[in-house]
Structure formats: C-alpha cells, structure tokens
Write an enzyme that holds these catalytic residues in place. Sequence first.
Site, PDB file in Angstrom:
ATOM      1  N   LEU A 299       0.184  -5.989  -6.390  1.00 24.62           N
ATOM      2  CA  LEU A 299       0.425  -4.754  -7.131  1.00 24.62           C
ATOM      3  C   LEU A 299       0.642  -3.578  -6.201  1.00 24.62           C
ATOM      4  O   LEU A 299      -0.058  -3.424  -5.203  1.00 24.62           O
ATOM      5  CB  LEU A 299      -0.773  -4.452  -8.036  1.00 24.62           C
ATOM      6  CG  LEU A 299      -0.949  -5.318  -9.275  1.00 24.62           C
ATOM      7  CD1 LEU A 299      -2.178  -4.853 -10.035  1.00 24.62           C
ATOM      8  CD2 LEU A 299       0.281  -5.246 -10.175  1.00 24.62           C
TER       9      LEU A 299
ATOM     10  N   THR B 192      -2.751  -3.072   1.670  1.00 22.48           N
ATOM     11  CA  THR B 192      -3.352  -3.172   0.335  1.00 22.48           C
ATOM     12  C   THR B 192      -4.568  -2.265   0.235  1.00 22.48           C
ATOM     13  O   THR B 192      -4.743  -1.546  -0.757  1.00 22.48           O
ATOM     14  CB  THR B 192      -3.749  -4.633   0.030  1.00 22.48           C
ATOM     15  OG1 THR B 192      -2.592  -5.452   0.093  1.00 22.48           O
ATOM     16  CG2 THR B 192      -4.386  -4.756  -1.344  1.00 22.48           C
TER      17      THR B 192
ATOM     18  N   CYS C  37      -7.063 -12.384   8.037  1.00 25.81           N
ATOM     19  CA  CYS C  37      -7.905 -13.543   8.290  1.00 25.81           C
ATOM     20  C   CYS C  37      -7.113 -14.837   8.108  1.00 25.81           C
ATOM     21  O   CYS C  37      -7.561 -15.914   8.457  1.00 25.81           O
ATOM     22  CB  CYS C  37      -9.166 -13.531   7.443  1.00 25.81           C
ATOM     23  SG  CYS C  37      -8.867 -13.652   5.697  1.00 25.81           S
TER      24      CYS C  37
END
Length: 263
Positions: A122, A146, A201
């Site tokens: 989003l 993000t 990660c």
Amino acid sequence: MRPFLTLKLNLYFRTMNDNQLLRYSRHILLDEIGIEGQEKFLAAHALIIGAGGLGSPAALYLASAGVGTITLVDDDVVDLTNLQRQILHTTERIGEAKVLSGQKALSQINPEINIIAINERLQGDRLLELVSQANVVLDCSDNFSTRHAVNHACVRTRVPLVSGAALRFDGQISVFDARHGQGPCYACLFPAQSGYAEVRCAALGVFAPLVGIIGAMQAAEALKLLAGIGAALSGRLLLLDARTMAWSSIALARDPQCRVCGG
Ligand SMILES: [Zn+2]
C-alpha cells in the site's frame, strides 16, 4: 466458571455472550482490562503492515485477544526460507499469499473476529485511507520506505503507531503517538533524507525467537493503547541485544525540524 469470576461478571451488563466471556475470561479477570477493556478490544480495528516475522506473533496475539477487526497487509508469498521464524505460515501453505495464509491461521484461533487480507504494497492515498480507519497501526515491515510511508500516514491521521524491527540478534521497539502532538515520530528518529543503508532481512540473518519477542511486545503495546492501560512506549526506544539479552532504553525527543511532524 469459577465463583469469583461469575460474581465479577454479574456486576456488569452483559454484552458479550457466554462463549466470549469464557474465551476472554483471563483478560476480564485483570483489573486493568475487565469487561470494559475487553469490549474495547472487540470494537477495535488494528492494521498490521507486514505478515512476516514480526507480523506473525503480533497478529496471533491480537487475534487471540479478541481485537474485533484485524487488517493484514503484505504483497509477498510464503517461501520455505520464511518458515524458520514466520509462525503464521505452514509448510503446506508455501506459495500462498502471506495475507491469505495469515487469515487462515488467525481464523483458526479466533473465528469470531473479522480478518481482512490485503495482498498489496500500500502507498499514497490507499495507505492513508486504511490508516485513518484503524485505531492502532503496527509496523511489522522490513524496509525503510514502507516504514516512512506508514509513519507519514499515522502522523497525518493521528493514529498511534507501534513500530518494531528485528535483524540478526538486534531488536527494537517504540510507540509513536501523534494524538497528543508532543512526542516524536519515526522520522524524528530516522530522517528519510539521512541515507540509512537499506537493509532487508530478506538478505540477512535473523535469530528466529527475536521476531517473536519484538512482535509479541508490539501486540502488547497495541492492546495497551486500545484499552488505555499503563504507560505506552511513547518517547522511548527499547533496544534488545539477544546475544546477551541486555535491554537498553533511549529517551526520544521530537525534532522540531522534522519534515514529517515538525512545523
Ligand atoms: Zn517527526
């Protein structure tokens, strides 16, 4: 049901059914939560960005605790390399969208809540709209772009943000609550223009239980915010070195020059 619980429950106008009173009885027994707090959980909407290592335990605890609406957002699919730490997912769901896998896991634990799965990354107005509909946002993502987008939306809409991160053996958690207009935001701490190296990660090692520890703490902070219990981790950054299990706490101040919350 034990007598003292029955007595306590009879003191209230019962809006939860008998099954709910039993399901949530160990919360209802807590003076800090009680029926009133549990009803706040049931009426609440939590938005979880990321259904990976942090999002898994966070979502599982919010679902088991009876948060009435949980929206899970992630655009990734379950991969074999996820299963070492992303406990929402199973071997047989490899290849499925993480949000659909997560929806199955959560509804098995608590079929009484509403779980919304959004299989997207989003951004912009869509993110802003979704954040504005939530009572609390948990940032369980694994990248700075993000994190900054979520922080920006939370500052704009004044929705409290529980931010967690975990990499290698290092974890961190804080709460950024724009409702009171005093504390720092995520960008005060990690300015977007500062050029922090983007580390995901996906490419680095992560100690499996570390995401469990930090993700469960994100759920705890979210529930505290929803019920108005205790003191939130607002204005403090907790850091964990899981090699030594040493915690440190850093006081955070608002940056008046912050491009997101300043001015
Ligand atoms: Zn700021």
